[in-house]
Design an enzyme around this catalytic site. Structure first.
Site, PDB file in Angstrom:
ATOM      1  CB  VAL A  56      89.596  -8.253   4.566  1.00 13.63           C
ATOM      2  CG1 VAL A  56      88.497  -9.284   4.716  1.00 13.63           C
ATOM      3  CG2 VAL A  56      89.722  -7.745   3.142  1.00 13.63           C
ATOM      4  CE1 TYR A 147      92.564  -9.931  -8.109  1.00 12.02           C
ATOM      5  CE2 TYR A 147      93.600 -11.025  -9.981  1.00 12.02           C
ATOM      6  CZ  TYR A 147      92.700 -11.040  -8.928  1.00 12.02           C
ATOM      7  OH  TYR A 147      91.937 -12.163  -8.692  1.00 12.02           O
ATOM      8  CE  LYS A 151      93.636 -12.177  -5.596  1.00 13.25           C
ATOM      9  NZ  LYS A 151      92.871 -12.740  -4.467  1.00 13.25           N
TER      10      LYS A 151
HETATM   11  N1  NAD Z   1      86.397 -14.957 -10.557  1.00 14.22           N
HETATM   12  C1  NAD Z   1      87.608 -15.261 -10.969  1.00 14.22           C
HETATM   13  O1  NAD Z   1      87.816 -15.561 -12.147  1.00 14.22           O
HETATM   14  C2  NAD Z   1      88.773 -15.261 -10.012  1.00 14.22           C
HETATM   15  C3  NAD Z   1      89.989 -15.750 -10.485  1.00 14.22           C
HETATM   16  C4  NAD Z   1      91.073 -15.772  -9.627  1.00 14.22           C
HETATM   17  C5  NAD Z   1      90.953 -15.331  -8.323  1.00 14.22           C
HETATM   18  N2  NAD Z   1      89.762 -14.850  -7.902  1.00 14.22           N
HETATM   19  C6  NAD Z   1      89.712 -14.393  -6.524  1.00 14.22           C
HETATM   20  O2  NAD Z   1      88.661 -15.066  -5.856  1.00 14.22           O
HETATM   21  C7  NAD Z   1      88.175 -14.260  -4.796  1.00 14.22           C
HETATM   22  C8  NAD Z   1      86.669 -14.166  -4.907  1.00 14.22           C
HETATM   23  O3  NAD Z   1      86.358 -13.544  -6.126  1.00 14.22           O
HETATM   24  P1  NAD Z   1      84.969 -13.714  -6.899  1.00 14.22           P
HETATM   25  O4  NAD Z   1      85.283 -13.963  -8.305  1.00 14.22           O
HETATM   26  O5  NAD Z   1      84.097 -14.643  -6.142  1.00 14.22           O
HETATM   27  O6  NAD Z   1      84.466 -12.209  -6.870  1.00 14.22           O
HETATM   28  P2  NAD Z   1      83.271 -11.509  -6.087  1.00 14.22           P
HETATM   29  O7  NAD Z   1      83.427 -10.080  -6.407  1.00 14.22           O
HETATM   30  O8  NAD Z   1      82.007 -12.220  -6.372  1.00 14.22           O
HETATM   31  O9  NAD Z   1      83.654 -11.779  -4.545  1.00 14.22           O
HETATM   32  C9  NAD Z   1      84.524 -10.978  -3.805  1.00 14.22           C
HETATM   33  C10 NAD Z   1      83.855 -10.669  -2.478  1.00 14.22           C
HETATM   34  O10 NAD Z   1      84.800  -9.954  -1.669  1.00 14.22           O
HETATM   35  C11 NAD Z   1      84.082  -8.946  -0.997  1.00 14.22           C
HETATM   36  N3  NAD Z   1      84.987  -7.864  -0.602  1.00 14.22           N
HETATM   37  C12 NAD Z   1      85.588  -6.943  -1.398  1.00 14.22           C
HETATM   38  N4  NAD Z   1      86.309  -6.093  -0.652  1.00 14.22           N
HETATM   39  C13 NAD Z   1      86.162  -6.482   0.642  1.00 14.22           C
HETATM   40  C14 NAD Z   1      86.665  -5.991   1.882  1.00 14.22           C
HETATM   41  N5  NAD Z   1      87.473  -4.912   1.942  1.00 14.22           N
HETATM   42  N6  NAD Z   1      86.319  -6.645   3.010  1.00 14.22           N
HETATM   43  C15 NAD Z   1      85.498  -7.711   2.972  1.00 14.22           C
HETATM   44  N7  NAD Z   1      84.989  -8.231   1.829  1.00 14.22           N
HETATM   45  C16 NAD Z   1      85.326  -7.609   0.677  1.00 14.22           C
HETATM   46  C17 NAD Z   1      83.040  -8.470  -1.994  1.00 14.22           C
HETATM   47  O11 NAD Z   1      81.986  -7.765  -1.370  1.00 14.22           O
HETATM   48  C18 NAD Z   1      82.618  -9.780  -2.633  1.00 14.22           C
HETATM   49  O12 NAD Z   1      81.510 -10.371  -1.970  1.00 14.22           O
HETATM   50  C19 NAD Z   1      88.915 -12.927  -4.907  1.00 14.22           C
HETATM   51  O13 NAD Z   1      90.009 -12.911  -4.014  1.00 14.22           O
HETATM   52  C20 NAD Z   1      89.404 -12.925  -6.333  1.00 14.22           C
HETATM   53  O14 NAD Z   1      90.552 -12.126  -6.516  1.00 14.22           O
HETATM   54  C21 NAD Z   1      88.665 -14.803  -8.712  1.00 14.22           C
END
Ligand code: NAD
Length: 252
Positions: A56, A147, A151
């Site tokens: 991305v 981060y 965000k």
């Molecule tokens: N888990 C939490 O507590 C939480 C809280 C707030 C926000 N988020 C946000 O939710 C989203 C998903 O997070 P998650 O917890 O499912 O984590 P995760 O690590 O399971 O999922 C993130 C996914 O993004 C992919 N990714 C990373 N860099 C990439 C790139 N350059 N191009 C394409 N894909 C890429 C990874 O391979 C992974 O599959 C993220 O944006 C994260 O910041 C998560």
């Protein structure tokens, strides 16, 4: 749907599958195996799915993802820009390369995705876009400055784009998850989890499905009057004024 090889993105892909949708499972090439597992889960749930590798942070890759989506499914009605990475370190110690990478993936990645999605949607009858922000897009979170900045930027992009394209039938919103039990968070030591959960009224990790349900709702006509909103899914953490934890401050 970017970042759909696991976590929140996978749960959302499957939730769209339950609605019978055609879903693009977009993620990095090196997580192809996990992405293909998501494809199988979406199809088990009743949808159609393909994997499209994407980085991305790379504009050509993102433009190709949108083009291939339309070539395969014939249209693009919903987008969930969810890929993200995190990083830690107090402000004065964040590594510069890591800062740049987090901004490139978490902030520029969302802008690039919206750019090409909107270009398609505005000449093809509209659509909906949901960006994944974070609780860290609404409040400062110690030890996560890059981060948090990225965000907060996603929140700004969401609100601005929502206003710019509303009259073209494109509805853009964001979700702001708190601590969600994806592998990344679930594997934290018990003490770290306790510190994250202490200021949160519901006092538990959320589930990826709880975020996925909100994304599906924001993508559906049931939320037709919701525009430019950032929906907290955080067990009350950002509504709680006690969220500052002095134990996390760097010692002088
Ligand atoms: N888990 C939490 O507590 C939480 C809280 C707030 C926000 N988020 C946000 O939710 C989203 C998903 O997070 P998650 O917890 O499912 O984590 P995760 O690590 O399971 O999922 C993130 C996914 O993004 C992919 N990714 C990373 N860099 C990439 C790139 N350059 N191009 C394409 N894909 C890429 C990874 O391979 C992974 O599959 C993220 O944006 C994260 O910041 C998560």
């Amino acid at each position: 749907m970017s970042g759909a090889a696991g976590g929140i993105g996978r749960a959302t892909a499957v939730a769209f599958g339950r609605q019978g949708a055609g879903v693009v499972v977009a993620d990095l090439e090196h997580v192809r195996d996990q992405a293909l597992e998501t494809v199988a889960l979406v199809e088990e749930a009743g949808g159609k799915a393909i994997f499209i590798p994407v980085d991305v942070a790379d504009s050509t890759s993102v433009r190709d993802m949108v083009d291939e989506t339309v070539a395969h499914f014939g249209r693009l009605d919903f987008a969930h820009n969810n890929a993200g990475i995190s990083g830690t370190g107090f402000m004065a110690e964040i590594d510069e390369d890591e800062f740049d990478r987090i901004i490139a993936v978490d902030l520029k990645g969302v802008w690039l995705a919206m750019k090409y999605e909107i270009q398609y949607m505005k000449s093809n009858g509209g659509g909906t876009i949901v960006n994944t922000a974070s609780e860290a897009g609404l409040v400062g979170t110690l030890w996560a400055g890059a981060y948090v900045a990225a965000k907060h930027g996603v929140v700004g992009l969401t609100k601005t784009a929502a206003g710019e394209y509303a009259n073209m039938g494109i509805r853009i919103n964001a979700v702001a998850p708190g601590a969600i039990g994806t592998p990344m968070v679930a594997q934290l030591p018990a003490a770290a989890k306790e510190m994250i959960l202490a200021p949160q009224p519901l006092n538990r990790l959320g589930t990826p499905d709880e975020v996925a349900d909100a994304v599906v709702w924001l993508s559906s006509d049931q939320s037709s009057f919701v525009l430019g909103t950032v929906l907290s899914i955080d067990g009350g953490a950002t509504a709680n004024a006690e969220s500052y934890n002095s134990e996390l401050s760097p010692s002088a």
